[in-house]
Design a protein around this motif. Structure first.
Motif, PDB file in Angstrom:
ATOM      1  N   MET A   1      22.333  24.969  -7.390  1.00  0.00           N
ATOM      2  CA  MET A   1      21.320  24.647  -6.402  1.00  0.00           C
ATOM      3  C   MET A   1      21.390  25.661  -5.280  1.00  0.00           C
ATOM      4  O   MET A   1      22.444  26.188  -4.967  1.00  0.00           O
ATOM      5  N   LYS A   2      20.242  25.869  -4.682  1.00  0.00           N
ATOM      6  CA  LYS A   2      20.174  26.755  -3.530  1.00  0.00           C
ATOM      7  C   LYS A   2      19.416  26.066  -2.399  1.00  0.00           C
ATOM      8  O   LYS A   2      18.511  25.270  -2.624  1.00  0.00           O
ATOM      9  N   SER A   3      19.830  26.393  -1.206  1.00  0.00           N
ATOM     10  CA  SER A   3      19.134  25.957  -0.017  1.00  0.00           C
ATOM     11  C   SER A   3      18.362  27.162   0.505  1.00  0.00           C
ATOM     12  O   SER A   3      18.956  28.205   0.787  1.00  0.00           O
ATOM     13  N   ILE A   4      17.047  27.026   0.591  1.00  0.00           N
ATOM     14  CA  ILE A   4      16.220  28.070   1.174  1.00  0.00           C
ATOM     15  C   ILE A   4      16.106  27.758   2.662  1.00  0.00           C
ATOM     16  O   ILE A   4      15.697  26.663   3.042  1.00  0.00           O
ATOM     17  N   ILE A   5      16.494  28.708   3.477  1.00  0.00           N
ATOM     18  CA  ILE A   5      16.371  28.537   4.929  1.00  0.00           C
ATOM     19  C   ILE A   5      15.116  29.286   5.344  1.00  0.00           C
ATOM     20  O   ILE A   5      15.017  30.500   5.191  1.00  0.00           O
ATOM     21  N   TYR A   6      14.172  28.527   5.861  1.00  0.00           N
ATOM     22  CA  TYR A   6      12.839  29.050   6.153  1.00  0.00           C
ATOM     23  C   TYR A   6      12.327  28.356   7.410  1.00  0.00           C
ATOM     24  O   TYR A   6      12.254  27.127   7.456  1.00  0.00           O
ATOM     25  N   ALA A   7      12.015  29.136   8.425  1.00  0.00           N
ATOM     26  CA  ALA A   7      11.463  28.587   9.678  1.00  0.00           C
ATOM     27  C   ALA A   7      12.359  27.477  10.242  1.00  0.00           C
ATOM     28  O   ALA A   7      11.890  26.399  10.587  1.00  0.00           O
ATOM     29  N   HIS A   8      13.648  27.732  10.288  1.00  0.00           N
ATOM     30  CA  HIS A   8      14.645  26.803  10.840  1.00  0.00           C
ATOM     31  C   HIS A   8      14.737  25.490  10.066  1.00  0.00           C
ATOM     32  O   HIS A   8      15.189  24.485  10.608  1.00  0.00           O
ATOM     33  N   THR A   9      14.301  25.508   8.827  1.00  0.00           N
ATOM     34  CA  THR A   9      14.355  24.327   7.970  1.00  0.00           C
ATOM     35  C   THR A   9      15.072  24.697   6.678  1.00  0.00           C
ATOM     36  O   THR A   9      14.875  25.783   6.150  1.00  0.00           O
ATOM     37  N   GLU A  10      15.916  23.789   6.177  1.00  0.00           N
ATOM     38  CA  GLU A  10      16.583  24.016   4.891  1.00  0.00           C
ATOM     39  C   GLU A  10      15.879  23.214   3.817  1.00  0.00           C
ATOM     40  O   GLU A  10      15.645  22.014   3.967  1.00  0.00           O
ATOM     41  N   LEU A  11      15.512  23.917   2.739  1.00  0.00           N
ATOM     42  CA  LEU A  11      14.831  23.305   1.612  1.00  0.00           C
ATOM     43  C   LEU A  11      15.730  23.427   0.396  1.00  0.00           C
ATOM     44  O   LEU A  11      16.080  24.526  -0.016  1.00  0.00           O
ATOM     45  N   LEU A  12      16.114  22.312  -0.191  1.00  0.00           N
ATOM     46  CA  LEU A  12      16.991  22.299  -1.357  1.00  0.00           C
ATOM     47  C   LEU A  12      16.151  22.421  -2.623  1.00  0.00           C
ATOM     48  O   LEU A  12      15.245  21.613  -2.863  1.00  0.00           O
ATOM     49  N   THR A  13      16.448  23.446  -3.422  1.00  0.00           N
ATOM     50  CA  THR A  13      15.690  23.670  -4.654  1.00  0.00           C
ATOM     51  C   THR A  13      16.605  24.275  -5.706  1.00  0.00           C
ATOM     52  O   THR A  13      17.778  24.533  -5.452  1.00  0.00           O
ATOM     53  N   GLY A  14      16.076  24.509  -6.873  1.00  0.00           N
ATOM     54  CA  GLY A  14      16.850  25.080  -7.966  1.00  0.00           C
ATOM     55  C   GLY A  14      17.092  26.567  -7.783  1.00  0.00           C
ATOM     56  O   GLY A  14      16.341  27.258  -7.087  1.00  0.00           O
ATOM     57  N   ASP A  15      18.125  27.067  -8.426  1.00  0.00           N
ATOM     58  CA  ASP A  15      18.488  28.482  -8.327  1.00  0.00           C
ATOM     59  C   ASP A  15      17.335  29.395  -8.739  1.00  0.00           C
ATOM     60  O   ASP A  15      16.993  30.334  -8.016  1.00  0.00           O
ATOM     61  N   ALA A  16      16.759  29.155  -9.901  1.00  0.00           N
ATOM     62  CA  ALA A  16      15.691  30.026 -10.412  1.00  0.00           C
ATOM     63  C   ALA A  16      14.464  29.985  -9.511  1.00  0.00           C
ATOM     64  O   ALA A  16      13.802  31.012  -9.311  1.00  0.00           O
ATOM     65  N   ILE A  17      14.178  28.839  -8.956  1.00  0.00           N
ATOM     66  CA  ILE A  17      13.022  28.706  -8.061  1.00  0.00           C
ATOM     67  C   ILE A  17      13.261  29.531  -6.803  1.00  0.00           C
ATOM     68  O   ILE A  17      12.395  30.286  -6.363  1.00  0.00           O
ATOM     69  N   ALA A  18      14.449  29.414  -6.217  1.00  0.00           N
ATOM     70  CA  ALA A  18      14.772  30.155  -4.994  1.00  0.00           C
ATOM     71  C   ALA A  18      14.699  31.658  -5.228  1.00  0.00           C
ATOM     72  O   ALA A  18      14.137  32.399  -4.407  1.00  0.00           O
ATOM     73  N   VAL A  19      15.251  32.129  -6.329  1.00  0.00           N
ATOM     74  CA  VAL A  19      15.220  33.565  -6.637  1.00  0.00           C
ATOM     75  C   VAL A  19      13.778  34.027  -6.819  1.00  0.00           C
ATOM     76  O   VAL A  19      13.382  35.084  -6.323  1.00  0.00           O
ATOM     77  N   ALA A  20      12.967  33.230  -7.510  1.00  0.00           N
ATOM     78  CA  ALA A  20      11.564  33.599  -7.725  1.00  0.00           C
ATOM     79  C   ALA A  20      10.802  33.667  -6.399  1.00  0.00           C
ATOM     80  O   ALA A  20       9.972  34.557  -6.202  1.00  0.00           O
ATOM     81  N   VAL A  21      11.093  32.754  -5.478  1.00  0.00           N
ATOM     82  CA  VAL A  21      10.455  32.779  -4.153  1.00  0.00           C
ATOM     83  C   VAL A  21      10.825  34.058  -3.419  1.00  0.00           C
ATOM     84  O   VAL A  21       9.956  34.731  -2.843  1.00  0.00           O
ATOM     85  N   LEU A  22      12.099  34.427  -3.436  1.00  0.00           N
ATOM     86  CA  LEU A  22      12.541  35.641  -2.741  1.00  0.00           C
ATOM     87  C   LEU A  22      11.902  36.891  -3.345  1.00  0.00           C
ATOM     88  O   LEU A  22      11.447  37.780  -2.611  1.00  0.00           O
ATOM     89  N   HIS A  23      11.864  36.966  -4.662  1.00  0.00           N
ATOM     90  CA  HIS A  23      11.252  38.133  -5.309  1.00  0.00           C
ATOM     91  C   HIS A  23       9.758  38.219  -4.990  1.00  0.00           C
ATOM     92  O   HIS A  23       9.236  39.312  -4.726  1.00  0.00           O
TER      93      HIS A  23
END
Length: 109
Positions: free
Chosen positions: A1-23
């Protein structure tokens, strides 16, 4: 699992989803574009929800690994769509993250 930190908010999502968002965010930034995307997330109680994110050149997004004690959130359709959009913006290609050689090289960087 990964936590995406975005606009001072942490969003818990799956590893592949987080990597795809960053790319995808990086590809948008490279092209001077921004877009709103919707991704699946897990709420603190473990229930599934969604989050809307505006990503682009000014986005400051961090993803960090977390031990959530929850089952990995997987959404192959969302990942495939984000990867498709990334390829549209980067037609020269991108690394295959499923390739063990990439993982070995990346971890040494």
């Amino acid at each position: 699992m990964k936590s995406i930190i975005y606009a001072h908010t942490e969003l818990l999502t799956g590893d592949a989803i987080a990597v795809a968002v960053l790319h995808y965010g990086a590809a948008l930034a490279d092209n001077g574009l921004a877009e709103t995307i919707e991704i699946p997330i897990l709420e603190p109680d473990g229930s599934r929800s969604t989050a809307l994110m505006l990503i682009g050149p000014a986005s400051q997004i961090v993803a960090k690994g977390v031990q959530a004690g929850l089952e990995e959130l997987v959404d192959t359709d969302v990942v495939a769509e984000l990867e498709r959009r990334t390829r549209m913006l980067r037609p020269e290609g991108m690394a295959d993250l499923g390739d063990p050689g990439y993982a070995e090289w990346h971890s040494e960087a």
